[in-house]
Enzyme design. Structure first.
Site, short mmCIF file in Angstrom:
data_model
loop_
_atom_site.label_atom_id
_atom_site.label_comp_id
_atom_site.label_asym_id
_atom_site.label_seq_id
_atom_site.Cartn_x
_atom_site.Cartn_y
_atom_site.Cartn_z
N LYS A 90 0.86 -1.18 0.00
CA LYS A 90 0.00 0.00 0.00
C LYS A 90 0.90 1.23 0.00
CE LYS A 90 -4.32 1.10 2.37
NZ LYS A 90 -5.02 0.89 3.64
N LEU A 91 0.62 2.11 -0.94
CA LEU A 91 1.47 3.28 -1.16
C LEU A 91 0.64 4.55 -1.11
CD1 LEU A 91 3.12 1.65 -4.27
CD2 LEU A 91 4.38 2.20 -2.17
#
Ligand code: G3P
Length: 221
Positions: A90-91
């Site tokens: 997750k960015l």
């Protein structure tokens, strides 16, 4: 629309997995901090607990600001549980996050671009190769904007341009959000366990069960 659970709490994850509705898990730094455990350890525990889901999102930490720092963290996270294929990095929705997204996508790593609040952000994330994009509807509602409308617009955009990124409706606060994002075309809603419980319940179901139980006592056996 599929369900992911939005928590780092193992008890809630196990409960949702057991009832057979779970396709994935999303975590974030706030959810992990609440658990009082080491991040990597909890990610490993989650991966082991839910082998039959498609994705477990582990977010790079907020101190990773450059693409290089995010990629370095991702490279450690993807080793957890013997290189579990369900791990999804997750960015944050930043230029650096997009750069990391493109790099990881090319390496075959699943990605989830988070903190999306506009259609343009979703378009950029999808073009950077994100597997998932996460619009936060509850937080938009909090500032008097329409979170469900954002999800509907992103879904329409992805349909028009035949884009494969899946929409995870996030920051889901109540059952009406779930119904409305499902109708708006979200592929996934990530929800706390309390919302899953609310979805299952209805007072008439409970009344009906009580009546059946009372009548059954009078039945000939
Ligand atoms: O998936 C994102 C979610 O954890 C944020 O929810 O309720 O903190 O806006 P909330």
């Amino acid at each position: 629309m599929k369900f992911f659970i939005d928590t780092a709490n193992l008890v809630d994850i196990k409960k949702a997995y057991k009832i057979g509705v779970l396709s994935g898990v999303t975590t974030n730094p706030s959810l992990v901090a609440k658990e009082g455990v080491k991040f990597e350890d909890r990610v490993e525990e989650i991966l082991k607990e839910v082998p039959e889901v498609e994705s477990v999102s582990a977010e790079v930490t907020p101190d990773a600001l450059t693409a290089e720092e995010m990629i370095a963290q991702a490279n450690e996270l993807i080793k957890i549980n013997n290189g579990d294929k369900n791990i999804t990095i997750k960015l944050p929705m930043t230029l650096e996050g997009l750069e990391a997204c493109r790099y990881l996508t090319k390496k075959g790593v699943k990605t989830n671009v988070t903190l999306i609040f506009t259609v343009n952000q979703a378009l950029l994330a999808a073009r950077a190769g994100a597997t998932y994009v996460s619009p936060f509807l509850g937080r938009l509602d909090d500032i008097s904007e329409d979170g469900v409308l954002l999800v509907a617009k992103i879904a329409e955009l992805f349909r028009i341009h035949n884009m494969s990124a899946q929409i995870i409706a996030a920051s889901v606060r109540h059952p009406d959000h779930v119904t409305r994002v499902a109708m708006a075309g979200a592929h996934i809603a990530t929800v706390p366990f309390a919302v899953i419980e609310q979805l299952a319940k209805h007072p008439l179901t409970e009344q009906g069960m009580d009546k059946f139980a009372a009548d059954w006592k009078k039945a000939v056996r």
